[in-house]
Design an enzyme around this catalytic site. Sequence first.
Site, PDB file in Angstrom:
ATOM      1  N   LYS A 153     -12.306  -4.557  12.376  1.00  0.00           N
ATOM      2  CA  LYS A 153     -13.140  -3.703  11.528  1.00  0.00           C
ATOM      3  C   LYS A 153     -14.556  -3.589  12.086  1.00  0.00           C
ATOM      4  CE  LYS A 153     -10.352  -4.999   7.544  1.00  0.00           C
ATOM      5  NZ  LYS A 153     -10.248  -5.835   6.324  1.00  0.00           N
ATOM      6  N   VAL A 174       0.829  -1.207   0.000  1.00  0.00           N
ATOM      7  CA  VAL A 174       0.000   0.000   0.000  1.00  0.00           C
ATOM      8  C   VAL A 174       0.860   1.252   0.000  1.00  0.00           C
ATOM      9  CG1 VAL A 174      -1.793   1.283   1.222  1.00  0.00           C
ATOM     10  CG2 VAL A 174      -1.876  -1.217   1.153  1.00  0.00           C
ATOM     11  N   ILE A 225     -13.571   0.845  -0.493  1.00  0.00           N
ATOM     12  CA  ILE A 225     -14.993   1.122  -0.343  1.00  0.00           C
ATOM     13  C   ILE A 225     -15.188   2.316   0.595  1.00  0.00           C
ATOM     14  CG2 ILE A 225     -17.212   0.207   0.413  1.00  0.00           C
ATOM     15  CD1 ILE A 225     -16.099  -2.588  -0.091  1.00  0.00           C
ATOM     16  N   VAL A 253      -6.392  20.364  -3.545  1.00  0.00           N
ATOM     17  CA  VAL A 253      -6.055  20.804  -2.185  1.00  0.00           C
ATOM     18  C   VAL A 253      -5.970  22.330  -2.108  1.00  0.00           C
ATOM     19  CG1 VAL A 253      -4.197  20.812  -0.468  1.00  0.00           C
ATOM     20  CG2 VAL A 253      -4.894  18.667  -1.540  1.00  0.00           C
TER      21      VAL A 253
END
Length: 455
Positions: free
Chosen positions: A215, A26, A146, A45
């Site tokens: 989670k 990641v 998600i 930004v």
Amino acid sequence: MAPPDSHPPRPAPSPLRVAVLGCGVVGTQVVRLLAEQADDLAARVGAPLELVGVAVRNVHAPRDSIVDRGLLTDDAEDLVTRADIVVELMGGVEPARGLLLRAIEHGASVVTANKALLAQDGPTLYRAADAAGVDVYYEAAVAGAIPIVRPMRESLTGDKVRRVLGIVNGTTNYVLDRMAADGLDLEDAVKEAQGLGYAEADPTADVEGYDAAAKAAILASLAFHTRVHLDDVYREGITSVTAADVAWAERTGHAVKLLAIAEATDDGVSVRVHPALVPLGHPLAGVRGAYNAVFVEAEAAGELMFYGRGAGGAPTASAVLGDVVSAARHRVLGGKSPEESTYADLPVLPHASALTRYQVRLVVDDRPGVLAQVASTFAGQGVSIESVRQVPEGDRSDVDTESETLPGRTAPGGSAELLITTHVAPEAALASTTRAARDLAPVREVTSVLRVEGV
């Protein structure tokens, strides 16, 4: 002279310094996206994002070429003091917690994908960030790409969430899907998942439900405005699920899924993770492969389904970058992420009080009166039977004619298999019922006990 309605050009905004802790799958993708989308991110930004360092354990280890080796450092303690936004992708509770607290102390906002840390000690981070006036974002901690944390944290705060059902671990969903599709046993399906990179060499966190439990704690805390600790979550993995369980599930119109379940009752909050039978008509039953999905039932919004890739470098990095943009915009324009909401402070109920349904498979003597005896035992424990299905030994009328054998279908010596589905009852009563059934003389074996959810 300049026209009277003109304005002097604004000075170019100073870059916002971003530090990344961890450069695995990641982390590498986050570094890649920061470089490849630099212009777009700056426009969104209102200021450039400057990657000032990537903390790793070993600066000499092989890396993807996208990672500038000049940015690598093994001094994470120093790096976090030089950043405006710290992205934590190390995993584990320590040293991640200490580094994030140090970053907050030095005025940095933090973005993390660390579900274990948030489930075990999120409030420590939230309190520190509130005191320092900085952000804590963690969309990537649950279900990868998600968007579920932000909807729960912001979009649904005007509603009352009743229940959350989630397939939040892609590894176990892939394993169960392969067992259903090709009749693989658990061990073979796990090996296949490992070969494809869906499962770690040690798959314990996935197959035993630890990942999903962390989670579940985060989702429950958000849904019910109540602090739910990892220790509050009842947990069962999929290691007891057999090929026979999956085959029977299909015959009875269900799919076996590892579910994270959080629901509010009149008495408090129930949070649990375990395998469950999901009716094939339910949206979660159709979630295939390594995908994730979260099904939310809210009072006003009704039923909502969030579906997509729950893991992987690029999908998770997408969620991380979304948080980075939000935190960075607050640095430029002002504002702050929502604070932890615990106003409800509901009690977290013991698992024994959870309401569910059971599907119990028993091998019994095939003789008159046995069914009545079993039914009486269930009634004696206060559990009502919804349906009973019986398959006598040798009777193949209820079996797929294309299959020569169905694991667990029959047992030798004048026996039959009973499939009993209960009405809703407390977990404690259902558990005591199965124990009592095992002690009955005509019951040779209780071959399977699975909960039924999503009804």
